[in-house]
Design an enzyme around this catalytic site. Structure first.
Site: not given
Ligand code: IVH
Length: 676
Positions: A319, A431, A437, A118, A122, A413, A230, A416, A120
């Site tokens: 990451k 400009c 120009c 999945e 943000d 500018c 998730y 020119c 991750k």
């Molecule tokens: S699973 C034990 N799945 O990442 C499972 N976390 O660094 C823990 N996060 O606190 C979470 N996308 O806020 C999971 N697809 C995803 C995620 C995810 C973002 C975040 C979540 C967690 C943090 C951990």
């Protein structure tokens, strides 16, 4: 007095409908009805609830916004700890993770173990508790054991269902997910905050977390927040599937939003392929992600693996390179864009951010530069998210050395030397060089040759770019001494097309004053204004000599346009270009403007055309009006005599009506034109 059964039924039906449309819109991204219709349904329900307050239930879709501010956040004890994730920053670290997993499961390392992969996300982690399918609590992760009670705020997030769908959900179900602010919403939110002089957020993640922690839920409700869930936390009075991917699918069926990019993969190589794939897609996603997460898919195996301290042994975050980095500003320079916008740019100590080495970052405009107080020598946060150009987010005040240098906006500018002006109320300085120009040359030339300007057929963008690149064309006047020999040398240019191009350049020399004025690309001077100027003055010299006050006598010319025109002709280099064009043989018919534009029966009358005309084209209507001495303007003002309104006429019609201007139908215009 309690509501009659019929009203109750009606309210229930409306709620069901709204719940459905909410789900279609916010979870499935497939709205079935237009927004206006949705709003009408909400208002209908609101009216019923207002008349019968006993009908209001906490799950009602009307209860998302407008709840009273909470005094402070209460504390929530998580039934199961909210865990964190270990990180892998390289393929090696990922393979190590897989090896540890297979060893603990007493499997061979080559086993193609099933993982749920999945993105991750943000944003900010939340826990959502549903009792009997109703959302009863929302909490932040806090320290993993105790979080803040943010129920009032999560209730305002449209994508969070207040009531689960279907029937077979557990009596008590805790769901976990990430609340995030999509990039577009973030940009719009920050832009609005800048305008209001309010605090901006550094990135979408902060914005999401900050929004969740508003004391006033009304403020949270105004933030463009979204969620993907998730995982599940505690489950009582029911069961959930035994594969994580199936759990997510089930959550989706219950109306919760799960990330569409999720995928079940087998083996560690498939995990890596997924990482690459999402990495490629990253810039196109509507939201920020900072990596991908792999989770052992079998819940039984997850239980066998368990967790250490705060992170599970069965999952890892892989990451992506960071999107924000620190670096030092070496200099601040000014760049001129293709439209003349003068933008401050920070020249940086090169830094690897968002997957590339960045050595320049935009500072957008002078206001931004001042607001952020960026100086040469400062240490700054640079952000490169998605495919947007890198930007300086903010300075690090603690790291400001002695002797930093502030930078002033240039008056001339840098390309020119023309004057740089900044109109009142505009954030961008420009400009005024226009054609002259080099930075604006390509755009200016494209406009010059376009169909409604000098109409040079066969001179496309690619060709213009080539000619400018070769430094063969400085001003449009240079177009007129191109030779066949040099054209043939160009890419994708055969003898025949060179001959044709020269013929259309030759043909373009004979034009009209109106086209010529339009072709010059004076800011704010569109076709309608050019044509008004031409018929008002009859001669180029007269237009060039007119001062701002005189120019404002022309229909369609207000103070801003007048100042643009006079500024343009005041520049010596623009005068030179005009002369050169005339010397190259560009001509048009001039005439002595008669007072009141002479004898035509529409002399002295100004028309504005709007909407779709069905019996003649707009241009035909315009030509006919002008042939009879009338003027055609582009916008409605108190100088307008008639508004000709075709089909689907919009704001111009309203404005004309408000000003009491006579409105003509197309038929009425025809009559006026024909009835000689
Ligand atoms: S699973 C034990 N799945 O990442 C499972 N976390 O660094 C823990 N996060 O606190 C979470 N996308 O806020 C999971 N697809 C995803 C995620 C995810 C973002 C975040 C979540 C967690 C943090 C951990």
């Amino acid at each position: 007095m309690s509501a009659p059964t019929a009203v109750m039924k009606k309210a229930d039906a409306l709620r069901l409908k709204l719940r459905h449309h909410n789900h279609q819109y916010h979870v499935l991204d497939e709205p079935e009805i237009p927004d206006a219709e949705y709003d009408r349904l909400v208002r209908e329900l609101q009216a019923l609830e207002a008349a019968h307050p006993d009908l209001v239930t906490p799950e009602s879709p009307t209860q998302r916004v407008g709840a009273e501010p909470v005094a402070a956040f209460g504390t929530v004890q998580h039934r199961l700890p909210m865990l964190s994730l270990d990180n892998a920053f390289s393929e090696t670290e990922l393979r190590d993770f897989h090896r540890r997993v297979t060893e603990r499961l007493e499997l061979d390392a080559s086993t193609e173990l099933e993982y749920s992969a999945e993105p991750k996300l943000d944003g900010a982690a939340v826990s959502l508790l549903y009792e009997q399918g109703k959302l009863v609590r929302g909490a932040t992760r806090g320290d993993g054991t105790r979080g803040e009670d943010i129920t009032h705020n999560v209730r305002t997030i449209e994508a969070v269902p207040l009531q689960l769908m279907g029937k077979h959900f557990p009596a008590s179900l805790e769901v976990r997910g990430e609340v995030f602010m999509p990039r577009a919403g973030f940009a719009a939110f920050n832009a609005a905050a800048v305008k209001k002089g309010e605090k901006t957020f550094v990135n979408p993640r902060n914005a999401a977390a900050g929004s969740l922690r508003q004391l006033d839920p009304k403020l949270t409700a105004e933030r463009p927040l979204d969620i993907y869930v998730y995982s599940v936390g505690s489950v009582e009075g029911g069961t959930i599937p035994d594969r994580h991917s199936d759990v997510l699918e089930r959550l989706r069926e219950w109306g919760l939003k799960v990330c569409p990019e999720r995928k079940v993969v087998e083996g560690i190589d498939a995990c890596l392929a997924y990482y690459e794939d999402i990495g490629r897609k990253r810039d196109q996603l509507a939201y920020d992600i900072d990596g991908v997460v792999y989770k052992v898919n079998s819940i039984e195996q997850q239980e066998t693996l368990g967790f250490v301290s705060r992170a599970p042994r069965w999952a890892i975050a892989h990451k992506f390179p960071a999107q924000e980095e620190l670096t030092v500003v070496r200099d601040i320079e000014f760049q001129v864009g293709r439209t003349g916008a003068v933008t401050p740019v920070a020249r940086l100590e090169p830094v690897f951010v968002g997957g590339v080495t960045v050595s320049n970052a935009t500072l957008h405009n002078m206001d931004e530069l001042h607001r952020k107080d960026v100086r040469v020598g400062d240490t700054v946060i640079v952000r490169r998210a998605g495919d947007v150009i890198p930007e300086v987010v903010k300075i690090v005040p603690d790291r400001r050395p002695k002797g930093t240098r502030q930078v002033k906006a240039p008056a001339k500018c840098p390309i020119c030397g023309s004057k740089v002006v900044r109109e009142e109320g505009e954030s961008v300085a420009r400009c005024t060089g226009g054609l002259f120009c080099a930075a604006q040359r390509v755009e200016a030339l494209k406009h010059f040759v376009s169909r409604r300007a000098l109409d040079i057929d066969g001179l496309g963008s690619k060709l213009i770019e080539q000619l400018v690149e070769l430094d063969r064309i400085g001003t449009p006047a240079d177009l007129f001494d191109l030779t066949k020999e040099e054209l043939i040398e160009l890419e994708r240019m055969g003898e025949k097309s060179a001959t044709n191009l020269l013929a259309s350049i030759e043909a373009s020399k004979s034009t009209t004053l109106s086209r010529f004025l339009y072709a010059l690309g004076i800011r704010e001077v569109g076709e309608a204004t050019a044509s008004s100027l031409a018929s008002h003055y009859g001669k180029l010299e007269a237009v060039m000599r007119a001062d701002e006050e005189a120019l404002q006598q022309v229909p369609d010319v207000g103070p801003v346009v007048a100042s643009r025109i006079s500024a343009f002709f005041a520049e010596k280099h623009n005068q030179d270009v005009v002369r050169k064009l005339q010397d190259s043989g560009v001509t048009w018919e001039e005439f002595e403007p008669k007072p009141d534009s002479g004898g035509g029966k529409l002399a002295g009358m100004t028309f504005v055309l709007t909407g779709t005309l069905s019996r003649m084209t707009r241009n035909a209507a315009k030509d006919s009006i002008q042939a009879l001495g009338g003027k055609v303007a582009g916008s409605v003002s108190n100088k307008t005599d008639f508004l000709v309104a075709g089909d689907k006429a919009g704001s111009k019609l309203t404005k004309a009506q408000n000003l009491g201007i006579e409105v003509l139908t197309e038929e009425a215009l025809e009559k006026l034109l024909g009835d000689q």
